[in-house]
Design an enzyme around this catalytic site. Structure first.
Site, PDB file in Angstrom:
ATOM      1  N   GLU A 143       0.836  -1.217   0.000  1.00 14.09           N
ATOM      2  CA  GLU A 143       0.000   0.000   0.000  1.00 14.09           C
ATOM      3  C   GLU A 143       0.866   1.261   0.000  1.00 14.09           C
ATOM      4  O   GLU A 143       0.511   2.253  -0.627  1.00 14.09           O
ATOM      5  CB  GLU A 143      -0.945  -0.001   1.214  1.00 14.09           C
ATOM      6  CG  GLU A 143      -1.943  -1.154   1.242  1.00 14.09           C
ATOM      7  CD  GLU A 143      -2.774  -1.283  -0.024  1.00 14.09           C
ATOM      8  OE1 GLU A 143      -3.050  -0.262  -0.676  1.00 14.09           O
ATOM      9  OE2 GLU A 143      -3.120  -2.429  -0.378  1.00 14.09           O
ATOM     10  N   HIS A 203       1.808   2.204  -3.487  1.00 11.46           N
ATOM     11  CA  HIS A 203       0.801   3.041  -4.153  1.00 11.46           C
ATOM     12  C   HIS A 203       0.894   4.483  -3.643  1.00 11.46           C
ATOM     13  O   HIS A 203       0.934   5.433  -4.425  1.00 11.46           O
ATOM     14  CB  HIS A 203      -0.614   2.542  -3.828  1.00 11.46           C
ATOM     15  CG  HIS A 203      -0.966   1.205  -4.408  1.00 11.46           C
ATOM     16  ND1 HIS A 203      -0.808   0.903  -5.736  1.00 11.46           N
ATOM     17  CD2 HIS A 203      -1.510   0.094  -3.830  1.00 11.46           C
ATOM     18  CE1 HIS A 203      -1.230  -0.340  -5.948  1.00 11.46           C
ATOM     19  NE2 HIS A 203      -1.650  -0.856  -4.812  1.00 11.46           N
ATOM     20  N   ASP A 208      -5.625  -4.039  -8.484  1.00 11.21           N
ATOM     21  CA  ASP A 208      -4.714  -3.105  -9.170  1.00 11.21           C
ATOM     22  C   ASP A 208      -4.692  -3.370 -10.676  1.00 11.21           C
ATOM     23  O   ASP A 208      -4.544  -2.445 -11.470  1.00 11.21           O
ATOM     24  CB  ASP A 208      -3.294  -3.249  -8.614  1.00 11.21           C
ATOM     25  CG  ASP A 208      -3.244  -2.889  -7.137  1.00 11.21           C
ATOM     26  OD1 ASP A 208      -4.032  -2.032  -6.718  1.00 11.21           O
ATOM     27  OD2 ASP A 208      -2.409  -3.469  -6.414  1.00 11.21           O
TER      28      ASP A 208
END
Ligand code: ZN
Length: 286
Positions: free
Chosen positions: A54, A57, A152
């Site tokens: 995470e 990202h 994703d």
């Protein structure tokens, strides 16, 4: 309901309350002390890999000026809540691919250790942990790159299609692809693996696809409105406004048609000047 476990790069990290269900999964079968020890170390390490995913990202999003509100861990994975969606397909592509890329890097770091340990004689705790993490990172990559929202891979696919077809049509094509993939997964789950969990994932795929479609529709509406406001032509009603008296019944009133105002000038030989068309002596009733 969630519990903050820390923060990094100014982004708070939370655990969702449903995570308490994860240890319960291990309490179902007969409790082997070795298995319990491996699980007690491996499960938190797996979630650490999800947190790093995470942050992949979040930090790439930050490079494009998109802040991340927070990161929350759920039993099925993590969610980084970005403040807004990136506008450009390349930015969305890089932000989406950054998460799985982190797991690829972790797997590449673990692979040489796994090879070394594989040649070792006994299966000890360290070997089990390294293999567990290698496999779980590989699974994180494979699962997240499925070309369907909310994974994703859905965003990667949309970014590629949006670069080609535009955001709205790219989203529609990505959602349809995701749904086909979802249905195929559900059929494979039911008939090949007799796994009903995949049906749940398909529901997620349909729901997330619908959300993306609604957002894309809204964004397309905003874009069209902006474009209209930019090059709206000067408009005049198709019939003179003072003309209403001639119609005795308003129902038969023709709809107000907007059309571009074109000024036409005509050369008036009598006065030797250019006159607007409606004031030209040529058109005036005699
Ligand atoms: Zn991700």
């Amino acid at each position: 309901m969630r519990l903050q476990i820390g923060s990094a790069f100014g982004i708070p990290v939370y655990l969702h309350w449903t995570l308490v269900l994860v240890p319960l999964l291990f309490l179902q079968g007969p409790l082997d002390s070795n298995l319990a020890l491996v699980a007690a170390i491996a499960v938190p390490l797996t979630f650490l890999c999800v947190i790093l995913h995470e942050f992949g990202h979040a930090l790439v999003a930050r490079c494009f000026g998109v802040p991340t509100r927070d990161i929350t861990l759920y039993p099925i994975g993590g969610v980084a809540r970005l403040e807004k969606m990136p506008e450009k397909p390349l930015e969305e592509f890089l932000i989406a691919i950054a998460g799985p890329a982190v797991n690829v890097v972790i797997a590449l770091i673990l692979a040489p250790f796994a090879i070394l340990l594989a040649f070792g004689s006994d299966l000890n705790l360290l070997t089990t942990l390294v293999f567990w993490l290698l496999i779980s990172n590989g699974m994180l990559v494979a699962f997240n790159l499925l070309p369907a929202f909310p994974m994703d891979g859905g965003r990667v696919l949309r970014a590629v299609l949006a670069a080609w077809l535009g955001f709205y049509r790219g989203t529609v094509a990505a959602v349809i692809t995701g749904r086909v993939v979802g249905v195929l997964m559900a059929l494979a789950g039911l008939f090949l693996f007799h796994n009903y969990m995949l049906l749940l994932i398909v529901l997620f795929v349909f729901f997330a696809g619908q959300q993306e479609l609604m957002y894309a529709r809204w964004r397309e509406g905003q874009r069209l409105r902006r474009e209209e406001m930019l090059d709206i032509p000067e408009v005049l009603p198709a019939h003179p406004l003072g003309d209403h008296d001639h119609h005795d019944n308003a129902v038969h009133e023709p709809p107000l048609i907007l059309q571009p105002r074109v000024s036409v000038y005509i050369w008036d030989q009598q006065t030797g000047t250019w006159l607007p068309e409606n004031r030209s002596p040529l058109k005036s009733p005699l």
